[in-house]
Design an enzyme around this catalytic site. Sequence first.
Site, mmCIF file in Angstrom:
data_model
loop_
_atom_site.group_PDB
_atom_site.id
_atom_site.type_symbol
_atom_site.label_atom_id
_atom_site.label_comp_id
_atom_site.label_asym_id
_atom_site.label_seq_id
_atom_site.Cartn_x
_atom_site.Cartn_y
_atom_site.Cartn_z
ATOM 1 N N GLY A 1 54.092 16.474 41.204
ATOM 2 C CA GLY A 1 54.442 15.390 40.288
ATOM 3 C C GLY A 1 53.997 14.054 40.826
ATOM 4 O O GLY A 1 53.208 13.987 41.764
ATOM 5 N N ASN A 2 54.487 12.990 40.221
ATOM 6 C CA ASN A 2 54.149 11.642 40.671
ATOM 7 C C ASN A 2 55.409 10.790 40.678
ATOM 8 O O ASN A 2 56.466 11.222 40.245
ATOM 9 C CB ASN A 2 53.063 11.036 39.781
#
Length: 400
Positions: free
Chosen positions: A205-206
């Site tokens: 993810g980020n």
Amino acid sequence: MGRRLNIVVGVTGGIAAYKAVNVIRGLVLAGHDVHVVATDAALRFVGTPTLEAISRNTVHTSLYEGVAEVRHVAIGQAADLIVIAPATANTIAKLAAGLADDLLGNTVLASRAPVVIAPAMHTEMWQHPATVNNIAVLVSRGVTVVGPAVGQLTGTDSGPGRLEEPEEIIRAALAVLQPKDLDGRRILITAGGTREALDPVRYLGNRSSGKQGVALAVAAAARGADVTLIAANLEVAAPSSIRVVPVISTLELAAAVQDAARDVDAVIMAVAVADYRPEFVADEKLKKEAVGDRVMLALVKNPDILAGLAETRRPGQLIIGFAAETEPDRDAMLELGRAKIARKNSDLLVLNRVGWSEGFGTDQNTIVMIDSLGAIVMEASGSKQTVADRIFDAVVARLA
Ligand code: CTP
């Protein structure tokens, strides 16, 4: 909100009066001139020195002070907005009846400004037919009612009657004065960051928190738009008044966007998209013994949702992208933005710098907006809410 407003905050006598301090503080910090009118009962719960220090103005309580300057009407006449928080059942009844036996009652009657009330009382009092009727009377006169929230009340009981959170009261109060220049418009906003599962417990993810996207949704709703927020793993809550479609992965996001984008006037893709997803997702948690000392992850490219939207947009539909760049040099960042908008063919692109300590997760943002020719449309800096509002100034101009 650019203009410095003259705001009267009425504080009435309930336990929640201590929370009024945060409402006053938030309005002052937002740059407004706040004048507190407290009832005698309110001053049993919170002291004048606190209210004066926080509001940075003299607190008014008595009908019989400042008579020479006709204060009982002057405060109301000068107000741009009246916010009563907390509003007790007693005050609500008095307002509904139009009574003027104290300074707050006189102030409200002497004013043409919009009135926002945030009720706080026990559930039985809130649901009593007398209060229900009084609220209906106030609403029919155009008074905005914020809350009450459902939750823990003073004592051991809980239910509807709890004062709405100060930030929500402030937001709703200031929204009353917003020009409704997005009235009748449908706006789709995506926020947060997508996550791609590796196994049932892990993901790629980020660090996007979703704060800027939520701020955009709040700003659009305040301007009268019908807002849909597609939310990917938000770290912040969206106000309950906004329709939220939760998603986790990029493919879920793509499906939700396709579904929701059909009949909207504008789409703003503030979400940070995971560009790749693992080719295989393990059904069970990956075990170190099975994986070994070195791991090679096979990733496949996700569809470009923004480019797809731009390709299939109907005439008049506005498509706005965001570009998160780590490039430190401003001109080089602008060049990356110009290449990106050309590649994706959106109408506008909002460039913001991100990094270890910038952009993602913070409460402040600095952006540059460019158009499809690469020209700078506007620049904005400040809280994410301020930035959201400036973005909508530009969007409104384009939609017109
Ligand atoms: N975006 C999208 N679908 C993707 C990737 C990005 O819709 N698969 C959207 C984002 O929501 C954003 C814009 O495209 O509005 C730009 O995202 P960004 O991550 O800056 O660009 P990328 O296309 O990922 O390009 P790069 O990674 O090369 O910077």
